[in-house]
Design a protein around this motif. Sequence first.
Motif, PDB file in Angstrom:
ATOM      1  N   LYS A 117     -10.647  -0.201  10.031  1.00 52.89           N
ATOM      2  CA  LYS A 117      -9.253  -0.060  10.445  1.00 52.89           C
ATOM      3  C   LYS A 117      -8.855  -1.109  11.465  1.00 52.89           C
ATOM      4  CE  LYS A 117      -9.003   4.885   9.528  1.00 52.89           C
ATOM      5  NZ  LYS A 117      -8.726   6.228  10.100  1.00 52.89           N
ATOM      6  N   ASP A 118      -9.858  -1.760  12.075  1.00 54.89           N
ATOM      7  CA  ASP A 118      -9.544  -2.781  13.065  1.00 54.89           C
ATOM      8  C   ASP A 118      -9.091  -4.080  12.424  1.00 54.89           C
ATOM      9  OD1 ASP A 118     -10.287  -0.979  14.986  1.00 54.89           O
ATOM     10  OD2 ASP A 118     -12.360  -1.706  15.097  1.00 54.89           O
ATOM     11  N   GLU A 119      -9.371  -4.299  11.158  1.00 53.72           N
ATOM     12  CA  GLU A 119      -8.985  -5.546  10.518  1.00 53.72           C
ATOM     13  C   GLU A 119      -7.484  -5.562  10.275  1.00 53.72           C
ATOM     14  OE1 GLU A 119     -11.313  -6.625   7.232  1.00 53.72           O
ATOM     15  OE2 GLU A 119     -13.229  -6.285   8.236  1.00 53.72           O
ATOM     16  N   PRO A 120      -6.861  -6.687  10.527  1.00 50.49           N
ATOM     17  CA  PRO A 120      -5.385  -6.739  10.500  1.00 50.49           C
ATOM     18  C   PRO A 120      -4.775  -6.364   9.159  1.00 50.49           C
ATOM     19  CG  PRO A 120      -6.325  -8.705  11.536  1.00 50.49           C
ATOM     20  CD  PRO A 120      -7.461  -7.956  10.942  1.00 50.49           C
ATOM     21  N   GLU A 121      -5.358  -6.826   8.036  1.00 53.87           N
ATOM     22  CA  GLU A 121      -4.710  -6.600   6.752  1.00 53.87           C
ATOM     23  C   GLU A 121      -4.659  -5.129   6.355  1.00 53.87           C
ATOM     24  OE1 GLU A 121      -9.030  -7.763   5.893  1.00 53.87           O
ATOM     25  OE2 GLU A 121      -7.408  -8.432   7.188  1.00 53.87           O
ATOM     26  N   CYS A 122      -5.513  -4.299   6.966  1.00 52.65           N
ATOM     27  CA  CYS A 122      -5.523  -2.875   6.602  1.00 52.65           C
ATOM     28  C   CYS A 122      -4.245  -2.166   7.014  1.00 52.65           C
ATOM     29  CB  CYS A 122      -6.727  -2.174   7.240  1.00 52.65           C
ATOM     30  SG  CYS A 122      -8.306  -2.711   6.561  1.00 52.65           S
ATOM     31  N   ARG A 123      -3.499  -2.746   7.919  1.00 56.75           N
ATOM     32  CA  ARG A 123      -2.279  -2.089   8.379  1.00 56.75           C
ATOM     33  C   ARG A 123      -1.090  -2.363   7.470  1.00 56.75           C
ATOM     34  NH1 ARG A 123      -1.096  -3.308  14.485  1.00 56.75           N
ATOM     35  NH2 ARG A 123       0.515  -1.773  13.972  1.00 56.75           N
TER      36      ARG A 123
ATOM     37  N   ASN B  79       5.509   3.140  -1.874  1.00 56.89           N
ATOM     38  CA  ASN B  79       5.236   3.223  -0.438  1.00 56.89           C
ATOM     39  C   ASN B  79       5.169   1.857   0.236  1.00 56.89           C
ATOM     40  OD1 ASN B  79       5.162   5.990  -0.453  1.00 56.89           O
ATOM     41  ND2 ASN B  79       2.931   6.126  -0.635  1.00 56.89           N
ATOM     42  N   VAL B  80       5.156   0.813  -0.570  1.00 55.42           N
ATOM     43  CA  VAL B  80       5.128  -0.527   0.023  1.00 55.42           C
ATOM     44  C   VAL B  80       6.459  -0.790   0.724  1.00 55.42           C
ATOM     45  CG1 VAL B  80       4.978  -2.989  -0.462  1.00 55.42           C
ATOM     46  CG2 VAL B  80       3.506  -1.399  -1.690  1.00 55.42           C
ATOM     47  N   ASN B  81       6.384  -1.175   1.973  1.00 56.04           N
ATOM     48  CA  ASN B  81       7.578  -1.432   2.784  1.00 56.04           C
ATOM     49  C   ASN B  81       7.483  -2.845   3.333  1.00 56.04           C
ATOM     50  OD1 ASN B  81       9.534  -1.550   4.877  1.00 56.04           O
ATOM     51  ND2 ASN B  81       9.532   0.692   5.015  1.00 56.04           N
ATOM     52  N   GLU B  82       8.240  -3.731   2.739  1.00 57.89           N
ATOM     53  CA  GLU B  82       8.152  -5.137   3.128  1.00 57.89           C
ATOM     54  C   GLU B  82       8.628  -5.364   4.558  1.00 57.89           C
ATOM     55  OE1 GLU B  82      12.048  -4.381   1.074  1.00 57.89           O
ATOM     56  OE2 GLU B  82       9.933  -3.914   0.774  1.00 57.89           O
ATOM     57  N   LYS B  83       9.610  -4.557   5.009  1.00 59.91           N
ATOM     58  CA  LYS B  83      10.111  -4.713   6.372  1.00 59.91           C
ATOM     59  C   LYS B  83       9.040  -4.339   7.389  1.00 59.91           C
ATOM     60  CE  LYS B  83      14.328  -6.014   5.395  1.00 59.91           C
ATOM     61  NZ  LYS B  83      14.822  -7.345   5.773  1.00 59.91           N
ATOM     62  N   ASN B  84       8.388  -3.214   7.146  1.00 57.87           N
ATOM     63  CA  ASN B  84       7.331  -2.800   8.068  1.00 57.87           C
ATOM     64  C   ASN B  84       6.183  -3.797   8.086  1.00 57.87           C
ATOM     65  OD1 ASN B  84       8.688  -0.541   8.842  1.00 57.87           O
ATOM     66  ND2 ASN B  84       7.508   0.895   7.611  1.00 57.87           N
TER      67      ASN B  84
ATOM     68  N   TYR C 222      -1.346  -3.819   1.252  1.00 59.43           N
ATOM     69  CA  TYR C 222      -2.812  -3.773   1.165  1.00 59.43           C
ATOM     70  C   TYR C 222      -3.285  -2.339   0.971  1.00 59.43           C
ATOM     71  CZ  TYR C 222      -7.704  -4.689   2.341  1.00 59.43           C
ATOM     72  OH  TYR C 222      -9.067  -4.783   2.305  1.00 59.43           O
ATOM     73  N   GLN C 223      -2.711  -1.425   1.743  1.00 64.51           N
ATOM     74  CA  GLN C 223      -3.086  -0.018   1.618  1.00 64.51           C
ATOM     75  C   GLN C 223      -2.728   0.515   0.240  1.00 64.51           C
ATOM     76  OE1 GLN C 223      -4.871   1.676   3.953  1.00 64.51           O
ATOM     77  NE2 GLN C 223      -5.056   3.158   2.305  1.00 64.51           N
TER      78      GLN C 223
ATOM     79  N   ASP D 182      -5.096   2.253  -2.536  1.00 65.36           N
ATOM     80  CA  ASP D 182      -4.747   3.529  -3.185  1.00 65.36           C
ATOM     81  C   ASP D 182      -4.838   3.398  -4.706  1.00 65.36           C
ATOM     82  OD1 ASP D 182      -4.337   4.601  -0.718  1.00 65.36           O
ATOM     83  OD2 ASP D 182      -2.160   4.359  -0.742  1.00 65.36           O
ATOM     84  N   ILE D 183      -4.406   2.263  -5.234  1.00 62.44           N
ATOM     85  CA  ILE D 183      -4.478   2.041  -6.682  1.00 62.44           C
ATOM     86  C   ILE D 183      -5.937   2.027  -7.138  1.00 62.44           C
ATOM     87  CG2 ILE D 183      -4.084   0.318  -8.491  1.00 62.44           C
ATOM     88  CD1 ILE D 183      -1.483  -0.415  -7.081  1.00 62.44           C
ATOM     89  N   LEU D 184      -6.806   1.376  -6.365  1.00 61.80           N
ATOM     90  CA  LEU D 184      -8.228   1.352  -6.708  1.00 61.80           C
ATOM     91  C   LEU D 184      -8.815   2.762  -6.698  1.00 61.80           C
ATOM     92  CD1 LEU D 184      -9.456  -1.794  -4.726  1.00 61.80           C
ATOM     93  CD2 LEU D 184      -8.899  -1.627  -7.155  1.00 61.80           C
TER      94      LEU D 184
END
Length: 538
Positions: A60-66, A258-263, A70-71, A75-77
Motif C-alpha cells: 500500500k506504500d507504493e504510489p501507483e496503488c492509490r 469506479n475509475v475516477n480520473e479527477k481523483n 490501478y486498483q 479488481d479485474i484480475l
Amino acid sequence: MDWGTELWDQYDIIEKHTQSGLELVEKYVKFVKERTEIEQNYAKQLRNLSKKYNQKRSSKDEPECRFSSYQAFLDILTEMNDYAGQRELIAENLMMNICIDLTKYLQELKQERKTYLMDAKKAQQSLESTYKQLDSSKKRFEREWREAERAAQYAEKTDQDINATKADVEKAKQQAHMRAHVADECKNDYAAQLQKYNKEQNQFYFSDMPLIFNKLQDLDEKRIQKLAQGYILFSDTEKHVMPIIGKCLEGITKAGTNVNEKNDSMIVIEQNKSGFERPGDLEFEDYSQGINRASSDSSLGTPKVSMEPWKKKTNNFWLFSKRSKKFTPERIMPTVSEDFGHLPPEQRRKRLQQKLDEICKELQKEVDQSEALGKMKDVYEKNPQMGDPASLASQINQTSQNIERLRGEQSKYETWLAEAGGRGDTLRYKAHSFNNNGANDVHSPDGAYSDESTPDPSQAIYAEFDDDFEDEDLAAPIGKCTAMYNFPGASEGTIAMQEGEVLAVVEEDKGDGWTRVRRNNGDEGYIPTSYVTITLKK
C-alpha cells in the motif's frame, strides 16, 4: 406398438440397433470429457494470466496503488481469477454428473443387454435342438416305412411264387409284419416330436422372443431417456454458475465505473507536489559598472549591478533537470537519508509524517507489552507457584530500552516534522508524547510494576495537526469557496465537505496545496485547494 410384436423376426436388426445406441452413449461421454478438458485448460490459462499480471503484489506504500485505475485493474484480475474458478466448477460438475454417471450406467446397460441376448440365444438353441430331434425321427420314420413296404412286397411275391415252400412264405410274412410294426412306432415317434417342436416353436415366437425383444426395447428407451437427461445437464451445469459468472462480470464493470480520473489527478498532485515557489525574475547584472547601484521600484529604473561580478548565479530549470540543493543553514540535518532532506518540502513532510506514524505504532506495541509484563510480574509476586518474577526481568529491561529508544526517535522525527511543517506556513503539526508517568515509567528501575504509572491504552499516540487555533479568537474570513468534489476529511486537522457546499476561507494556500476554511457552526480545518473554487474579498 412393441418390438416383440412388430419385430418378431428382426433379431439381428434389434441386436445391431441396441449396440449402436450404446456406442452413442460412449461417444457422448467422450465428447463431454473433451469439453471438460477444454474447460480445465481454459480455467488454468485464466488463472495463470491473472497470476502473471498480479505477480508483483504492490504494498500500500507504493504510489501507483492509490490510483483508481490501478486498483480497478487489480479488481479485474481478482474477478478473472474467480471467473476461472467457476469454469473449473463447470468442468468438475460435467465430469461428476455426466461422465462418471453415464459411464456407470452404460456398464449396467451392457450387462443387462448381454443377459437378454444370452436368453434369446439359449431359446434359439433349444428350438434348434428340438428341430434336430424332429428331423431325425422324421428320417427314421421315412426309412423304416420304405423297409416295411419292401418287406410287404417281398412277402406278397413269395406267397405267389409256386416254387416257394410254405416255410419261406411264412417267414416272409413275419418279416413284413415286423417291419410294419417298426414303421408304426417310428411314425408315432415322429408325430410326438413334431407336436413337441410345434409347441416349442409357438412358445419361442409368441412368448419367449417377444418378451426378450420387449425387454430390449425398454432397455433402449431407458438409455435414450438417460442420454436426454445428460444432454440437459450439459446445459444446466453451465446455467447454474451463470449467476456467479454474471457477478464476476458485474464486478469487472463496477471496477471500470469506479475509475475516477479527477481523483487520480489529485493523487498525482498530492504525491509529487514539491511545495517550492516558482522561480522569480532574474536580475540584470551589469558587469560594465564598477559599483552596484540601487534599483528603483519602477520597471524603468537602473538594473541592479553586482559588486562582485565573479560570483555568478546559476539558473536551474527544475522542469527539465534535477534540482540542486541550495546550501542553507536550515537544511543542515544530522543525516540526509534519515530526515528525508533530499526531498522537496511537501514530500519530505509526508514521509516524515509516515515515519512518525510507524514509530508511534511500534511504541504503542512496546507500551502494551511492558504493561502486560508488569501485570504478569505482579501476579507472580502474589502467587509464586505460578512463576518466578525474576524470570521476567530481562524482558522488562529489554522492553524499557525499546521504549526509550522509540521515544528518542519519536522526539527526533517530531522536531524534523515541525521544521518541515513550518516551511511556507504549511499545516501545523503536533504529536502527542508520553508524559513522565507514561509508558517509559510503567516499571520502576528495579522492575517493579506500578499501577499509578500505567498509561491509558486508549491514549492517542498518533501524530495529528495542531488545533491551537481553537484557543485563539476566530480570524475574520478573507473570502469564500465552493466545493467541486466530495472530500472525506479523514486526516487529522482536515474537515469534510460535500460537493456544492459553501465555506468561508480563513487562510490562503501557502504553496502546500491546502486551504484553511470554516463552517457557519464554527468548525475549522484544512481542505485540498484543488477541490474548491475560491473567491477572495477585495
